[in-house]
Design a protein around this motif. Structure first.
Motif, PDB file in Angstrom:
ATOM      1  N   ALA A 303       0.806  -1.153   0.088  1.00  0.00           N
ATOM      2  CA  ALA A 303       0.036  -0.111   0.000  1.00  0.00           C
ATOM      3  C   ALA A 303       0.987   1.326  -0.194  1.00  0.00           C
ATOM      4  N   CYS A 304       0.407   2.425  -0.078  1.00  0.00           N
ATOM      5  CA  CYS A 304       1.069   3.753  -0.230  1.00  0.00           C
ATOM      6  C   CYS A 304       0.318   4.774   0.948  1.00  0.00           C
ATOM      7  N   GLY A 305       1.157   5.548   1.311  1.00  0.00           N
ATOM      8  CA  GLY A 305       0.804   6.618   2.322  1.00  0.00           C
ATOM      9  C   GLY A 305      -0.086   6.088   3.402  1.00  0.00           C
ATOM     10  N   THR A 306      -1.329   6.662   3.556  1.00  0.00           N
ATOM     11  CA  THR A 306      -2.231   6.328   4.691  1.00  0.00           C
ATOM     12  C   THR A 306      -2.521   4.982   4.751  1.00  0.00           C
ATOM     13  N   SER A 307      -2.776   4.314   3.574  1.00  0.00           N
ATOM     14  CA  SER A 307      -3.194   2.974   3.404  1.00  0.00           C
ATOM     15  C   SER A 307      -2.040   2.056   3.799  1.00  0.00           C
ATOM     16  N   TYR A 308      -1.032   2.270   3.711  1.00  0.00           N
ATOM     17  CA  TYR A 308       0.293   1.689   4.269  1.00  0.00           C
ATOM     18  C   TYR A 308       0.286   1.820   5.639  1.00  0.00           C
ATOM     19  N   ALA A 349      -3.674  -6.066  -1.007  1.00  0.00           N
ATOM     20  CA  ALA A 349      -3.268  -4.499  -1.150  1.00  0.00           C
ATOM     21  C   ALA A 349      -4.423  -3.755  -0.642  1.00  0.00           C
ATOM     22  N   ILE A 350      -3.839  -2.770  -0.233  1.00  0.00           N
ATOM     23  CA  ILE A 350      -4.932  -1.829   0.728  1.00  0.00           C
ATOM     24  C   ILE A 350      -4.810  -0.487  -0.014  1.00  0.00           C
ATOM     25  N   SER A 351      -6.073  -0.095  -0.361  1.00  0.00           N
ATOM     26  CA  SER A 351      -6.210   1.363  -1.164  1.00  0.00           C
ATOM     27  C   SER A 351      -7.570   2.064  -1.041  1.00  0.00           C
ATOM     28  N   GLN A 352      -7.569   3.392  -0.818  1.00  0.00           N
ATOM     29  CA  GLN A 352      -8.990   3.938  -0.884  1.00  0.00           C
ATOM     30  C   GLN A 352      -9.316   4.011  -2.053  1.00  0.00           C
ATOM     31  N   SER A 353      -8.542   4.417  -3.054  1.00  0.00           N
ATOM     32  CA  SER A 353      -8.983   4.868  -4.489  1.00  0.00           C
ATOM     33  C   SER A 353      -9.087   3.533  -5.321  1.00  0.00           C
ATOM     34  N   GLY A 354      -8.056   2.741  -4.910  1.00  0.00           N
ATOM     35  CA  GLY A 354      -8.404   1.509  -6.010  1.00  0.00           C
ATOM     36  C   GLY A 354      -7.580   1.743  -7.195  1.00  0.00           C
ATOM     37  N   GLU A 355      -6.909   3.072  -7.339  1.00  0.00           N
ATOM     38  CA  GLU A 355      -6.208   3.292  -8.530  1.00  0.00           C
ATOM     39  C   GLU A 355      -4.925   3.520  -8.314  1.00  0.00           C
ATOM     40  N   THR A 356      -4.430   3.563  -7.252  1.00  0.00           N
ATOM     41  CA  THR A 356      -2.815   3.886  -7.262  1.00  0.00           C
ATOM     42  C   THR A 356      -1.906   3.092  -7.888  1.00  0.00           C
ATOM     43  N   ALA A 357      -0.941   3.893  -8.592  1.00  0.00           N
ATOM     44  CA  ALA A 357      -0.240   3.189  -9.518  1.00  0.00           C
ATOM     45  C   ALA A 357       0.893   2.309  -9.124  1.00  0.00           C
ATOM     46  N   ALA A 401     -11.568  14.629   0.276  1.00  0.00           N
ATOM     47  CA  ALA A 401     -10.587  15.314   0.363  1.00  0.00           C
ATOM     48  C   ALA A 401      -9.328  14.619   0.157  1.00  0.00           C
ATOM     49  N   VAL A 402      -8.220  15.466  -0.237  1.00  0.00           N
ATOM     50  CA  VAL A 402      -6.980  14.756  -0.568  1.00  0.00           C
ATOM     51  C   VAL A 402      -6.513  13.852   0.697  1.00  0.00           C
ATOM     52  N   ALA A 403      -6.587  14.479   1.910  1.00  0.00           N
ATOM     53  CA  ALA A 403      -6.059  13.783   2.918  1.00  0.00           C
ATOM     54  C   ALA A 403      -7.121  12.646   3.345  1.00  0.00           C
ATOM     55  N   SER A 404      -6.586  11.360   3.289  1.00  0.00           N
ATOM     56  CA  SER A 404      -7.435  10.233   3.577  1.00  0.00           C
ATOM     57  C   SER A 404      -7.852  10.098   5.152  1.00  0.00           C
ATOM     58  N   THR A 405      -9.107  10.178   5.593  1.00  0.00           N
ATOM     59  CA  THR A 405      -9.403   9.981   6.819  1.00  0.00           C
ATOM     60  C   THR A 405     -10.392   8.747   7.149  1.00  0.00           C
ATOM     61  N   ALA A 483       1.556  12.080  11.913  1.00  0.00           N
ATOM     62  CA  ALA A 483       2.382  13.027  11.104  1.00  0.00           C
ATOM     63  C   ALA A 483       2.253  13.417   9.806  1.00  0.00           C
ATOM     64  N   LEU A 484       1.811  12.210   8.885  1.00  0.00           N
ATOM     65  CA  LEU A 484       1.491  12.473   7.643  1.00  0.00           C
ATOM     66  C   LEU A 484       0.391  13.272   7.317  1.00  0.00           C
ATOM     67  N   LYS A 485      -0.564  13.369   8.310  1.00  0.00           N
ATOM     68  CA  LYS A 485      -2.094  14.001   8.119  1.00  0.00           C
ATOM     69  C   LYS A 485      -1.298  15.662   8.270  1.00  0.00           C
ATOM     70  N   LEU A 486      -0.516  15.693   9.181  1.00  0.00           N
ATOM     71  CA  LEU A 486      -0.179  17.244   9.784  1.00  0.00           C
ATOM     72  C   LEU A 486       0.789  17.934   8.529  1.00  0.00           C
ATOM     73  N   LYS A 487       1.704  17.090   7.921  1.00  0.00           N
ATOM     74  CA  LYS A 487       2.508  17.643   6.697  1.00  0.00           C
ATOM     75  C   LYS A 487       1.939  17.853   5.679  1.00  0.00           C
ATOM     76  N   GLU A 488       0.716  16.790   5.345  1.00  0.00           N
ATOM     77  CA  GLU A 488       0.189  17.100   4.159  1.00  0.00           C
ATOM     78  C   GLU A 488      -0.774  18.198   3.905  1.00  0.00           C
ATOM     79  N   ILE A 489      -1.535  18.560   5.045  1.00  0.00           N
ATOM     80  CA  ILE A 489      -2.440  19.604   4.871  1.00  0.00           C
ATOM     81  C   ILE A 489      -2.055  20.829   5.568  1.00  0.00           C
ATOM     82  N   SER A 604      -5.807  10.757  -6.196  1.00  0.00           N
ATOM     83  CA  SER A 604      -5.462   9.551  -6.751  1.00  0.00           C
ATOM     84  C   SER A 604      -4.019   9.657  -7.212  1.00  0.00           C
ATOM     85  N   VAL A 605      -3.068   8.795  -7.093  1.00  0.00           N
ATOM     86  CA  VAL A 605      -1.743   8.981  -7.551  1.00  0.00           C
ATOM     87  C   VAL A 605      -1.669   7.805  -8.620  1.00  0.00           C
ATOM     88  N   THR A 606      -2.171   8.312  -9.772  1.00  0.00           N
ATOM     89  CA  THR A 606      -2.339   7.284 -10.883  1.00  0.00           C
ATOM     90  C   THR A 606      -0.945   7.321 -11.847  1.00  0.00           C
TER      91      THR A 606
HETATM   92  O1  M6R Z   1      -6.009   5.481  -2.710  1.00  0.00           O
HETATM   93  P1  M6R Z   1      -4.840   4.908  -2.151  1.00  0.00           P
HETATM   94  O2  M6R Z   1      -5.338   4.636  -0.625  1.00  0.00           O
HETATM   95  O3  M6R Z   1      -4.170   4.196  -2.672  1.00  0.00           O
HETATM   96  O4  M6R Z   1      -3.992   6.283  -1.708  1.00  0.00           O
HETATM   97  C1  M6R Z   1      -2.734   5.948  -1.132  1.00  0.00           C
HETATM   98  C2  M6R Z   1      -2.229   7.397  -0.715  1.00  0.00           C
HETATM   99  O5  M6R Z   1      -1.812   8.168  -2.227  1.00  0.00           O
HETATM  100  C3  M6R Z   1      -2.943   8.103   0.071  1.00  0.00           C
HETATM  101  O6  M6R Z   1      -3.273   7.478   1.111  1.00  0.00           O
HETATM  102  C4  M6R Z   1      -2.351   9.426   0.708  1.00  0.00           C
HETATM  103  O7  M6R Z   1      -1.157   9.077   1.110  1.00  0.00           O
HETATM  104  C5  M6R Z   1      -3.020  10.348   1.287  1.00  0.00           C
HETATM  105  N1  M6R Z   1      -3.101  11.610   0.746  1.00  0.00           N
HETATM  106  C6  M6R Z   1      -2.891  10.353   2.608  1.00  0.00           C
HETATM  107  O8  M6R Z   1      -3.734  11.448   3.217  1.00  0.00           O
END
Ligand code: M6R
Length: 608
Positions: A303-308, A349-357, A401-405, A483-489, A604-606
């Motif tokens: 996974a990436c980011g918050t999902s990680y 695999a863990i992903s909110q969007s299901g589209e993370t490259a 919102a870009v920040a995943s909550t 820490a990720l939440k704070l830095k990203e927003i 979504s980081v595609t």
């Molecule tokens: O859609 P995903 O869960 O695969 O996205 C993973 C990361 O890009 C995502 O969690 C990102 O780190 C967020 N902006 C964090 O708040």
């Protein structure tokens, strides 16, 4: 990363596309543009900045049109300029293309086309596509053939929509590793990067697959798969979420709305799954692979980011409750590793969007290994949901919102259920934890009810430049996620550290200007975390802590305390997350920042 909308039909496509772009703006918001085809006339409107800016110009100047496509950009190749905004056109301004993804061999194609007399006005990789179509159109009988030939030359990941001023009735679309969905209407069809731009108009959708090329008129969607070399029968599916979930309601922004959806998110993630009354966990999405799950010897989470970070919480849960070894990898690293795999390893695999490259690439990497690939995904019908063998949906509703909550809350809830499921009811915590999952929505609500207190504390710390987040055991991923939440927003430098590591380096940074956010809820390791807090205080470092209601000692130790309700240690990360989300939110809000759309990011980081 970018958002695409296309319309062909009887209504005014201009309005529909502009509204769709607004819904997709979370995917990228550097610049936006639309192309309209009316008869054999075409018009393009492009602007740097938000969709609202473009909307003004379009309102004033753009006519109604029945073939329209638009794009909201997150810059990859080339700066944020009008020239680089999409749609990109061929030299004759007759072919227009919007694109999400990266064309890896664009430099090579550009050189080849330059040698043929083409010139380029932008720095984008995308601009080669309309010119390449143009190049092939001079040799081939139809636009469709030229479009396919161009796609044959292109390497990378893309969703592409192309229109021609000579074909005012048709949208051409293609996808490879980047999402595109067609909304099927009555006398109209709408194309978009995700269903949020479509669902107001129709619930019937066709998810395009990799290598699909779609030819879309107002009454027909025909799909040809380039890899299979034949026409395919598009499968029409029904969207299963309500439009209201994607609307703001009375909230000032999506992030706050989504944080406040935590109790409902836990309820939905456990509904019918965690059945405390019957003492069972039933995960419908895993039923088809139950036998394989019995023989699992290792779970690799990618996974990436918050999902990680949700995955890291899952590691503690699954190892403790089910005794199955777990490794959690950042998908971006995993895909380049030579990792030994046995057949009984499961990739999750863990992903909110299901589209993370990167997460998609990690799944693709093990495609031929014969291992079971599971998913915990929020976006229904997304690429990861479709490419995994089985999985559990978060059902958290659209997260804008870009920040995943709320997605994190759902992911950790589901990982708890998976851990319980794998434990086969044998662990002593099986029943207490099942019961606790039922009590958790009310406890999440208690944390939300203290939002005003958290706001006051956050405002006190809003002007610090740096922040350290610390925790032990499963509060360590909570610290990293905080820490990720704070830095990203809020653009505050923040690091998440294992509290036990303080003396191995980070303590050197501590002074009166470097605050620490300590996750110090009741646990077997609380005393040790408190010792770390003492060491920080001894060096004059300000400390905010999250503590369990009733812990009075911590008040004397720290400068400020955010209290959360008592819960099992295993479910604490869910409550930690709500508190750290609110803390970050209020700091960003105090600084007057756009919390939903932080600079330089997209939802979504595609692209890699
Ligand atoms: O859609 P995903 O869960 O695969 O996205 C993973 C990361 O890009 C995502 O969690 C990102 O780190 C967020 N902006 C964090 O708040």
């Amino acid at each position: 990363m970018c958002g695409i909308v296309g319309y062909i039909g009887n209504k005014s496509g201009t309005d529909i596309v502009m509204k769709g772009l607004e819904a997709l703006e979370y995917r990228g918001y550097d610049s936006a543009g639309i192309a309209l085809i009316n008869g054999d006339k075409s018009q393009v409107f492009k602007q740097v900045g938000r969709v609202s800016g473009l909307a003004k110009e379009v309102d004033e100047k753009a006519p109604e049109a029945h073939l329209v496509m638009g794009h909201t950009r997150w810059a990859t190749h080339g700066g944020v300029t009008v020239q680089n905004a999409h749609p990109q056109a061929n030299n004759d301004q007759t072919i227009f293309v919007v694109h999400n993804g990266i064309i890896e061999n664009f430099a090579e194609i550009r050189a080849k086309l330059k040698a043929e007399g083409y010139h380029f006005d932008s720095q984008t990789d995308t601009e080669v596509v309309p010119n390449l179509i143009d190049f092939y159109l001079k040799q081939l009988p139809s636009f469709e053939d030229a479009f396919k030939a161009a796609l044959g030359d292109v390497r990378g990941a893309y969703s592409i929509v192309a229109v021609s001023s000579k074909e005012p009735e048709t949208l051409y679309a293609a996808r490879l590793s980047s999402p595109l969905v067609v909304g099927v209407g009555d006398g109209e069809n709408i194309l978009a990067s995700d269903p949020s731009a479509i669902m107001e108009h129709t619930k019937k959708v066709i998810y395009l697959e990799d290598y699909d090329v779609a030819v879309i008129t107002k009454d027909k969607v025909s799909v040809h798969n380039l890899k299979e070399g034949k026409q395919t029968e598009p499968k029409v599916e029904l969207l299963d979420f309500e439009n209201e979930q994607a609307l703001l309601g009375d909230y000032p922004n999506f992030m706050l709305k989504e944080i406040f959806e935590a109790p409902a998110t836990i309820k939905t993630a456990t509904l019918g799954r965690a059945r405390a009354d019957q003492g069972i966990v039933k995960l419908g999405g895993l039923e088809s692979v139950l036998r394989q799950l019995k023989h699992v010897d290792r779970i690799v989470i990618v996974a990436c980011g918050t999902s990680y970070y949700a995955g890291l919480v899952g590691e503690y849960l699954i190892e403790e409750l089910a005794g199955v070894p777990v490794e959690v990898h950042l998908a971006s690293e995993f895909k380049y590793r030579d990792e030994p795999f046995s057949r009984s390893t499961v990739l999750l695999a863990i992903s909110q969007s299901g589209e993370t490259a990167d997460t998609i690439a990690a799944l693709k990497k093990v495609e031929d290994y014969g291992v079971l690939r599971l998913g915990i995904v929020n976006a229904v019908g997304s690429t990861i949901a479709r490419m995994t063998d089985a999985g559990v949906y978060c059902h958290a509703g659209p997260e804008k919102a870009v920040a995943s909550t709320k997605a994190f809350i759902a992911q950790v809830t589901i990982l708890t259920e998976i851990a319980l499921h794998l434990s086969d009811g044998k662990h002593k915590l099986f029943k207490p934890l099942l019961k606790e999952l039922g009590d958790l929505p009310a406890k999440a609500q208690v944390v939300l009810d203290s939002a005003e207190d958290i706001k006051k504390i956050a405002e006190k710390y809003a002007d610090y430049r740096d922040f350290l987040f610390i925790g032990r055991n499963n509060a360590y991923p909570s610290a990293m996620e905080g820490a990720l939440k704070l830095k990203e927003i809020s653009y505050v430098h923040a690091e998440g550290y294992a509290a036990g590591e303080m003396k191995h380096g980070p303590l050197a940074m501590i002074d009166a200007n470097f605050p620490t956010f300590a996750i110090a809820t009741n646990s077997q390791l609380l005393e040790k975390t408190c010792s770390n807090i003492q060491e920080i205080k001894a060096r004059k470092g300000p400390v905010v802590a999250i503590a369990t209601q009733g812990n009075k000692t911590i008040k004397d130790l720290c400068d400020d305390v955010i209290y959360i309700p008592a819960t099992l240690e295993e479910t604490q990360p869910i409550l930690h997350a709500i508190a750290t989300q609110l803390f970050a939110y209020y700091i960003a809000q105090h600084k007057g920042l756009d919390v939903d759309r932080p600079r330089n990011l997209a939802k979504s980081v595609t692209v890699e």
